[in-house]
Write an enzyme that holds these catalytic residues in place. Structure first.
Site, PDB file in Angstrom:
ATOM      1  N   TYR A 160      29.814 -49.566 -26.014  1.00 32.57           N
ATOM      2  CA  TYR A 160      30.460 -48.370 -26.554  1.00 32.57           C
ATOM      3  C   TYR A 160      29.782 -47.845 -27.806  1.00 32.57           C
ATOM      4  CZ  TYR A 160      34.394 -47.580 -23.461  1.00 32.57           C
ATOM      5  OH  TYR A 160      35.170 -47.241 -22.390  1.00 32.57           O
ATOM      6  N   LYS A 237      31.308 -63.416 -21.107  1.00 32.04           N
ATOM      7  CA  LYS A 237      30.435 -63.700 -19.971  1.00 32.04           C
ATOM      8  C   LYS A 237      29.214 -64.482 -20.490  1.00 32.04           C
ATOM      9  CE  LYS A 237      29.591 -63.181 -15.516  1.00 32.04           C
ATOM     10  NZ  LYS A 237      30.401 -63.910 -14.522  1.00 32.04           N
ATOM     11  N   ASP A 362      38.022 -53.327 -22.087  1.00 30.39           N
ATOM     12  CA  ASP A 362      38.365 -52.049 -21.460  1.00 30.39           C
ATOM     13  C   ASP A 362      38.943 -52.293 -20.070  1.00 30.39           C
ATOM     14  OD1 ASP A 362      38.609 -49.343 -21.160  1.00 30.39           O
ATOM     15  OD2 ASP A 362      36.486 -48.937 -20.911  1.00 30.39           O
TER      16      ASP A 362
END
Length: 472
Positions: A160, A237, A362
């Site tokens: 972002y 992750k 998100d």
């Protein structure tokens, strides 16, 4: 100071000290009505908030609302492409806490997203999204009442930040050439990897500062929760992206075991302590074998590392955390992102606060909202150390604008978050009680009414606000 707006003549500013709001009994709070359905949902929200404050504090506290502009409404007042006028930025900076309805995505004018712009301008690094179920709300999930989580999503980094170059761009080509010919070959762990020459390029920065300030705020939130909900899960992750997502996890644990050492225990530490409690004479090697099932197949170096970890934990925190004392601490663990998407559906009651980077957060916050009734029931906040903006989590839905039919729940519950942030818990609790009772009684707007069995007649947006107030 202002070009086209005037603040209220009565009321005081909210200020921040060490990242925490200092709230007077009569704060001035800027609000952005919002585009599209904002014309309907903001008046309903303001009515509910004012009624709750009035009932809870009997005139001893009140909010002075300060209308400011953003989105299409700002362009109408300030001129073409003036989606985020300086007046609005000045007001939010001056008064500290603001609330807004949904905003349109600008066409032209150089701003990708007004929401993202506000987060970056005011360093609102924590996007906070509670997802809890109100009985009676239609849900696609069999047991939505088991989900009660708060997503803490990092707001200013990750994808972002928006650093990217399109395919074929001169800079993109230079960057690919530099990576392929110099930087990747100079990094042995990348082997013979190459970036296709016809690629677009994006940069994903994750910083230690950004990661730790988010986790810090998540832990402080956990300290305020009931004992059985005092848990923070670091979502990442890191099994694939070790130096960004994996670093987020590592920096989170580093913060936990330094700044919050007396208040927290990590999941792995709890295993070590529990093994010692169950068998007082357990050897470090045996303990290591129990916390790592693959221990016997590891290299001697790796075995030694795990044994040392066991010894370090027992030597450093046995006195403060051992003999079951760790059970009274905030539990901090971590989960792989794709796994947590499954687990909030299959084992939702095992989680409380999920701290994560921007993109994962998100997806995760929207998925969690879907379980408890959708974005119409999903509140949100963007919080920094010097400002906070509370907001609707859904879009502007312009085709419904002015029809007095849209669900104002998202902005109303964002107002609840704002009241809680201000320390006005009594007013916040009234709204949660009123909203829950209205839904349980089938007094809802069309989006929920059409999914209820048996069917109920939908209320207007304004009528839903009245139903909430009536059921305080």
């Amino acid at each position: 100071m202002y070009e086209k707006i005037k603040p209220p003549t009565k009321g005081e500013k909210i200020t921040f000290v060490n990242g925490e709001p200092q709230v007077p009994d009569n704060p001035i709070i800027p609000f952005i009505r919002g585009d599209g359905t904002g014309i309907d949902i903001w008046p309903a929200t303001q009515k509910v908030l004012d009624a709750a404050v009035s009932k809870a504090y009997d005139g001893k506290r009140n909010i002075s609302w300060f209308k400011v502009y953003a989105g299409d409404e700002a362009c109408d007042l300030y001129g073409t492409y003036q989606y985020l006028p300086e007046d609005t930025l000045t007001a939010i900076k001056e008064y500290g806490v603001a609330i807004k309805g949904p905003l349109t995505t600008p066409i032209g004018g150089g701003i990708r997203s007004l929401n993202v712009a506000l987060r970056q301008i005011f360093q609102l690094y924590a996007c906070v999204r509670p997802c809890r179920y109100y009985p009676g709300t239609p849900s696609p999930h069999k047991n939505p009442e088991k989900l009660d989580v708060i997503v803490y999503r990092e707001n200013t980094e990750d994808i972002y930040l928006g650093i990217e170059w399109k395919q074929g761009d001169e800079i993109a080509n230079k960057l690919i050439k530099l990576l392929n010919e110099e930087l990747i070959p100079a990094t042995p762990e990348h082997g013979k990897k190459q970036i296709p020459l016809d690629s677009g390029i994006g940069i994903k920065p994750i910083s230690k500062t950004g990661s730790q300030r988010l986790v810090r705020r998540a832990i402080k939130q956990a300290l305020q929760l009931p004992a059985h909900k005092q848990q923070v899960t670091l979502v990442h992750k890191g099994n694939i992206m070790k130096y960004t997502e994996g670093a987020f996890r590592d920096w989170g644990y580093e913060l936990v075991t330094s700044e919050f050492r007396n208040y927290c225990v990590t999941e792995r530490e709890s295993w070590i302590l529990s093994n010692k409690e169950n068998k007082s004479d357990i050897s470090p090697e045996e303990n290591a074998r129990m916390i790592d099932p693959g221990y016997d197949s590891l290299t001697p170096e790796k075995k030694e590392q795990i044994v040392k970890e066991v010894e370090t934990v027992l030597n450093s925190i046995w006195e403060t955390h051992g003999n079951g004392k760790w059970k009274e601490k905030i539990m901090v663990n971590d989960r792989i992102a794709d796994s947590i998407f499954q687990q909030i559906q299959t084992r939702p009651d095992e989680y409380s606060i999920l701290a994560t980077m921007n993109l994962n957060g998100d997806y995760l916050s929207d998925a969690a909202a879907a379980i408890v009734g959708g974005l119409g029931m999903g509140p949100g906040a963007n919080i920094g150390d010097n400002a906070a903006i509370f907001e609707a989590t859904h879009g502007t839905a312009p085709k419904h604008a002015g029809l007095d039919r849209i669900n104002p729940g998202s902005v109303i519950l964002s107002g609840v978050m704002m009241l809680e942030f201000m320390g006005w818990q009594e007013a916040a609790d009234l709204i949660k009680k009123g909203l829950g009772n209205a839904i349980a009684s089938g007094e809802v707007t069309y989006d929920l009414a059409r999914l209820m069995e048996p069917k109920v007649e939908p209320l207007k947006c304004s009528e839903f606000a009245e139903a909430i107030i009536k059921r305080f």
